[in-house]
Scaffold this motif. Structure first.
Motif, mmCIF file in Angstrom:
data_model
loop_
_atom_site.group_PDB
_atom_site.id
_atom_site.type_symbol
_atom_site.label_atom_id
_atom_site.label_comp_id
_atom_site.label_asym_id
_atom_site.label_seq_id
_atom_site.Cartn_x
_atom_site.Cartn_y
_atom_site.Cartn_z
ATOM 1 N N PHE A 247 50.764 43.486 33.461
ATOM 2 C CA PHE A 247 49.798 44.306 34.199
ATOM 3 C C PHE A 247 49.495 45.621 33.468
ATOM 4 C CE2 PHE A 247 49.352 47.861 37.297
ATOM 5 C CZ PHE A 247 48.035 47.603 37.630
ATOM 6 N N LYS B 117 44.672 37.795 31.367
ATOM 7 C CA LYS B 117 45.336 37.504 32.633
ATOM 8 C C LYS B 117 46.799 37.143 32.458
ATOM 9 C CE LYS B 117 41.554 35.598 34.411
ATOM 10 N NZ LYS B 117 40.806 34.455 34.444
ATOM 11 N N ASP B 118 47.102 36.502 31.326
ATOM 12 C CA ASP B 118 48.473 36.074 31.104
ATOM 13 C C ASP B 118 49.387 37.221 30.683
ATOM 14 O OD1 ASP B 118 47.701 33.582 31.761
ATOM 15 O OD2 ASP B 118 47.538 32.830 29.710
ATOM 16 N N ARG C 226 50.049 43.247 42.724
ATOM 17 C CA ARG C 226 50.133 43.010 44.166
ATOM 18 C C ARG C 226 50.863 44.175 44.831
ATOM 19 N NH1 ARG C 226 50.945 38.010 46.428
ATOM 20 N NH2 ARG C 226 49.888 36.337 45.311
ATOM 21 N N THR D 139 39.568 35.173 44.455
ATOM 22 C CA THR D 139 40.426 36.093 43.717
ATOM 23 C C THR D 139 41.842 35.539 43.621
ATOM 24 O OG1 THR D 139 40.980 37.295 45.712
ATOM 25 C CG2 THR D 139 39.214 38.188 44.372
ATOM 26 N N GLU E 178 45.995 40.572 45.991
ATOM 27 C CA GLU E 178 46.274 40.575 44.561
ATOM 28 C C GLU E 178 44.991 40.909 43.807
ATOM 29 O OE1 GLU E 178 48.623 37.580 41.742
ATOM 30 O OE2 GLU E 178 46.656 36.797 42.245
ATOM 31 N N ARG F 2 48.134 40.999 36.489
ATOM 32 C CA ARG F 2 47.734 41.028 37.884
ATOM 33 C C ARG F 2 48.628 42.007 38.625
ATOM 34 N NH1 ARG F 2 47.124 35.507 39.286
ATOM 35 N NH2 ARG F 2 46.681 35.062 37.106
ATOM 36 N N ASP G 4 42.278 31.726 39.402
ATOM 37 C CA ASP G 4 42.371 32.474 38.163
ATOM 38 C C ASP G 4 41.047 32.976 37.613
ATOM 39 O OD1 ASP G 4 44.951 32.902 37.811
ATOM 40 O OD2 ASP G 4 45.132 31.809 35.927
ATOM 41 N N VAL H 62 43.381 40.740 39.809
ATOM 42 C CA VAL H 62 43.639 40.166 38.482
ATOM 43 C C VAL H 62 42.786 40.871 37.442
ATOM 44 C CG1 VAL H 62 44.244 37.906 39.416
ATOM 45 C CG2 VAL H 62 41.875 38.373 38.761
#
Lengths: 632, 310
Positions: A241, A237-238, A268, B9, A296, A266, B12, A298
């Protein structure tokens, strides 16, 4: 109690609400039946009330004849493997499920017998944490090191060391602490640092769900308590994308979406994305799902994206954050795990599947093979079933990638046999090779020319090769003094010194020697780019690696100096006493004795040390550098 | 999951159901992208219902690019047939039904021929016929790893020979989410998108998503007789009653659905989804106990699988 069964009866909707908000942790258990692994997994299932009465009755019946003297033998809940083996059924990875109030868990359970590497690698590939079992009576064993290495190879960073069967050593704090210290020491050497050690007995239930009264000296978490709080999915996640395109969704002319799993970061609406490898850019307009568009998405979500522009995108392309795109290359270095009965054939085209892209690929001969028990690197010409090595890969077209250490989905691949279509291997990409195209190569404003201008001389690698004790270092040292006096910016890389630092993990096998030189070559290249004259004093016995080092730098930037001392002369001098040791058999792979030295065919400078003093030799080198235009 | 449920969502950590859903969708898309003629085995049960729902999500706004296939035995519950036809019509997805013509001719049934022959001929042989008839190269099934010990090591993508046999030695290691879907001519794939779901996950997902399921899963008064300790529903006049045997009206429901003479009911008045889930959670026997097929012989699942059963 890990499941609030009272709540189920009294208020099912509240219970469902709790269950609905659970997160998911996938972990792997490593150890053999002897370590109590099956007992541990059985215990976890039992503690989370996943054992039904009909199973339990069978369990009680079996336990009476089992190995636990009448107590419930939890191992029987998950074993049943013997019968399967008799039927000729391959047992590789079994997946088991249990949950607590906070989390659902998927456990990859790999039997510790044959096919161990292949199975463990498979099980570890989807795990975010590993529980490594150690029998308190036996301590850290070879298998513990093997498990830990494989787990770290597959990128698992969170390790739980379950020091099991502590009841059999009287819940001894000393035993536990000794094992913990030894394990931590070993783990640090393979890069594992996020370690929690828990003293326990899976059979008696110590420190599984409740702190045990038998270990009052232990103040850390229980096993389940810890597994419930291990962070999940943070790494992906960090990151930036990434979404490999699985499917182009085109139900009609008015909709064109790109479907896939977000494997990093993530996204958007409004985000700029770049398509790798094509390099085209666009803007995300919608994040489509059947329920509704999302604000969004993730990592780990399956979505469909629409873009503002009509650009050519197909399955296998990767949508990336425009300002931090994945690399694109067709040649890589990678760890390869071989998984087929038939050995790997270097040069043969296989299919490589990475993410949603499948391309033809061939492998080089392994640079080295890794012994999973000792972690030693050894020379190899191929990889057999369950062997692991480092190879170069050559693809027939560029693909999008990130190093495996940064993103598993972007750097993990499988290899497929083109004739049988069987999965024959798996691998983890390290980096793209230099000669490979990297569209995102960072252009340096301060380039080599700028360095040359500032330093007032040209950069160069002066490579001293010759037998041990030939006089390389002495000559190189004198050359550096003279150059320094002339105002030339120099550095000296000495074989012995580099082996104390950068290359201290390497031995003297053929494969290690190759790697030794490769690294020194790379370091030299960096220093040449910085404008230095680099004096390298290495035995460097093989022609092909000296050639490799030469090829790493530009034309006219490599000066090979053959310090020619006959073996008998060098052996007579034996400054470091090494020849004596080698002759007595105390040193293996010693150049000139039981490992070959390949004489340079066309060195820039040839120094006969039987006829030339070190000072004269140094002068010869300086004169030659002037002739080559390196210094003025 | 509806947008309201998806509130998380924005945070996290995805919930386990969100991750299972995403994984299943990925499997469905991957299988379809790498096959020529995929099909979804539709058994009308709750797992099939969830799998179909996930397939709709995977390809939204398009419809799933494959038909549904029901390998019929003519012995399913009446309500199952009604539900099947209604779902296909509502969703606009093509439904194929195959009944083994040999079985039709011989009148194979569980009463005269036993459950093993009945299942093998109608389902196992019938499935093979159907796959050959329509030349499908990949079939989705709703099996889960938690159903039975031997399923725990089942692959998500399971390779079958041209003769539909499962060769344990030819099964491929599955790493990350990188599935090798390649096949030689004639070989087929069975794909299980729900591999990592548990029974509770399935129920919870049905609850959260409002997925329609056959009403047989809910408790209601139904005519049953007791056979070998199991409550069997008398769903039509083909059921051979013993002399003097009288179906009793009892409030029952089914935990798993199949051929009605082979599906054991449990006594229950649970007539809402939450009540069913509550009972499921408080129950003390495993789900497959109601399936007569598993009791035929120990390790029967492995044998059936090698012969081509799902």
């Amino acid at each position: 109690m890990t499941v609030p069964s009272g709540l189920i009866a009294e208020d099912i909707e509240s219970y469902l609400d709790i269950h609905q908000h659970k997160s998911l942790l996938r972990f792997i258990t490593c150890g053999s039946v002897d370590d109590g692994k099956s007992t541990l997994i059985g215990r976890l299932l039992y503690e989370s009330h996943l054992v039904f009465e009909d199973h339990l009755e069978a369990l009680e019946a079996d336990s009476k004849t089992g190995t636990q003297g009448g107590e419930l033998d939890f191992a029987l809940l998950v074993d049943g493997l013997a019968a399967e083996r008799e039927q000729g059924i391959t047992i590789d990875v079994a997946y088991r499920f249990f949950s607590t109030e906070k989390r659902k868990f998927i456990v990859a359970d790999t039997p510790g017998h044959e096919q161990y590497t292949r199975n463990m690698v498979t099980g570890a590939s989807t795990a975010e944490a590993a529980v490594i079992l150690i029998d308190a009576r036996r301590g850290v064993l070879t298998q513990t090191r093997r498990h830990s290495f494989l787990v770290s190879l597959l990128g698992i960073r969170r390790i739980v060391v379950a020091v099991n069967k502590l009841d059999l050593v009287g819940y001894s704090r000393e035993v536990f602490e000794e094992i913990e210290a030894e394990y931590r020491d070993f783990a640090a050497r393979i890069g594992l640092t996020d370690i929690v050690c828990i003293p326990m007995s899976a059979l008696r239930g110590d420190n599984i769900t409740e702190p045990s009264p038998n270990t009052p000296w232990y103040h850390g978490p229980t096993l389940l308590g810890h597994l419930e709080t291990v962070p999940v999915g943070q790494h992906a996640k960090d990151g930036p994308f990434r979404m490999p395109v699985q499917w182009v969704n085109r139900p009609g002319h008015d909709f064109r979406g790109f479907s896939g799993v977000v494997v990093g970061g993530r996204v958007r609406p409004g985000d700029r994305v770049r398509v790798v490898p094509s390099g085209q850019q666009s803007t995300v307009t919608r994040v489509v799902t059947m329920d509704d568009d999302l604000d969004e998405a993730v990592a780990e979500q399956s979505v469909t994206l629409t873009l503002a522009d009509e650009i050519d995108i197909s399955r296998g392309d990767v949508l990336c954050a425009a300002d931090s795109p994945a690399g694109s290359a067709d040649q890589f270095e990678a760890h390869v795990v071989w998984m087929a009965e038939h050995e790997m054939l270097p040069g043969r085209p296989y299919l490589l599947k990475l993410g949603t892209r499948t391309v033809p690929a061939s492998l080089s001969r392994p640079k080295y093979r890794i012994d999973v028990n000792t972690l030693e690197h050894t020379a190899a010409t191929t990889l057999a079933l369950n062997e692991i090595g480092v190879c170069n890969l050559n693809l027939d077209r560029p693909i999008a990638f990130d190093p495996y250490a940064e993103n598993r989905d972007m750097g993990g691949f499988v290899l497929i046999d083109r004739l049988t279509n069987a999965t024959v291997g798996a691998g983890m990409l390290h980096f793209a090779l230099r000669r490979s195209q990297n569209v995102h190569w960072q252009a340096m404003d301060v380039d080599k020319a700028a360095h040359v201008e500032l330093k007032g001389h040209r950069p160069c690698v002066v490579w001293f090769t010759g037998l041990s004790g030939a006089g390389k270092s002495s000559i190189a040292n004198l050359v550096e003094k003279r150059l320094h006096a002339l105002g030339v910016h120099t550095t000296l890389l000495d074989g012995d010194n580099v082996r104390h630092g950068l290359n201290k993990d390497l031995g003297f096998t053929e494969a290690d020697r190759v790697e030794n030189i490769r690294r020194v070559g790379e370091v030299s290249r960096l220093m040449v780019n910085a404008g230095l004259v680099v004096l390298v004093s290495f035995i460097s016995p093989f022609r092909s690696e000296r050639r490799m080092a030469r090829d790493m730098v530009g034309e006219g930037e490599f000066c090979e100096v053959f310090v020619d001392t006959p073996l008998d002369v060098a052996e007579r001098r034996d400054v470091k006493g090494l020849y004596g040791k080698a002759r007595r058999g105390e040193l293996a792979n010693f150049t000139g004795i039981d490992s070959p030295y390949e004489v340079p065919e066309d060195p820039e400078i040839h120094i006969d040390t039987t006829a030339t003093s070190p000072e004269e030799a140094a002068q010869q080198v300086v004169v030659r550098l002037r002739e080559l235009g390196v210094i003025t | 999951m509806s947008s309201e449920d998806r509130g998380s969502t924005m945070t996290d950590t995805l919930t386990h159901l969100q991750r299972l859903e995403a994984e299943s969708i990925h499997i469905l898309r991957e299988a379809v992208a790498e096959s020529e003629r995929p099909v979804m085995l539709y058994s009308i049960g709750k797992d099939s219902s969830v799998m179909l729902h996930l397939a709709r999500k995977a390809f939204y706004p398009a419809l799933p690019p494959f038909p549904l296939l029901h390998v019929d035995t003519t012995w399913k519950f009446k309500q199952m047939y009604e539900f099947r036809d209604k779902m296909a019509a509502e969703l606009g997805i093509e439904l194929l039904v195959h009944q083994n013509p040999e079985c039709l001719e011989l009148g194979i049934n569980p009463f005269s021929h036993g459950s093993a022959t009945h299942t093998d001929m109608w389902k196992t042989q019938g499935l093979k016929q159907a796959l050959d008839k329509w030349r499908f190269d990949l079939a989705f099934g709703g099996a889960r790893r938690d159903e039975e010990k031997s399923r725990a090591k089942e692959r998500v993508f399971s390779l079958r020979s041209a003769q539909h046999r499962w060769d344990p030695k030819q099964q491929r290691p599955e790493l990350w989410r990188t599935y090798n879907v390649r096949r030689n001519p004639g070989e087929t794939m069975r794909v299980f998108p729900l591999s990592n779901w548990t029974e509770l996950d399935v129920w919870q997902y049905i609850y959260l998503e409002g997925i329609p399921i056959v009403s047989l899963y809910f408790g209601a008064p139904r005519p049953v007789v007791e056979r070998d300790g199991a409550l069997i529903m008398v769903d039509d006049e083909r059921f051979p009653l013993f002399d003097g045997e009288e179906p009793q009206l009892r409030s029952v429901r089914f935990r798993t659905l199949g051929c009605y003479p082979l599906s054991g009911a449990v006594e229950s008045t649970a007539d809402t989804l939450t009540a069913v889930i509550q009972e499921m959670l408080l129950t003390t026997t495993s789900e497959r106990q109601g399936r007569v097929i598993d009791h035929d012989s120990a390790g029967s699942m492995e044998k059936k699988k090698q012969e081509g059963y799902f």
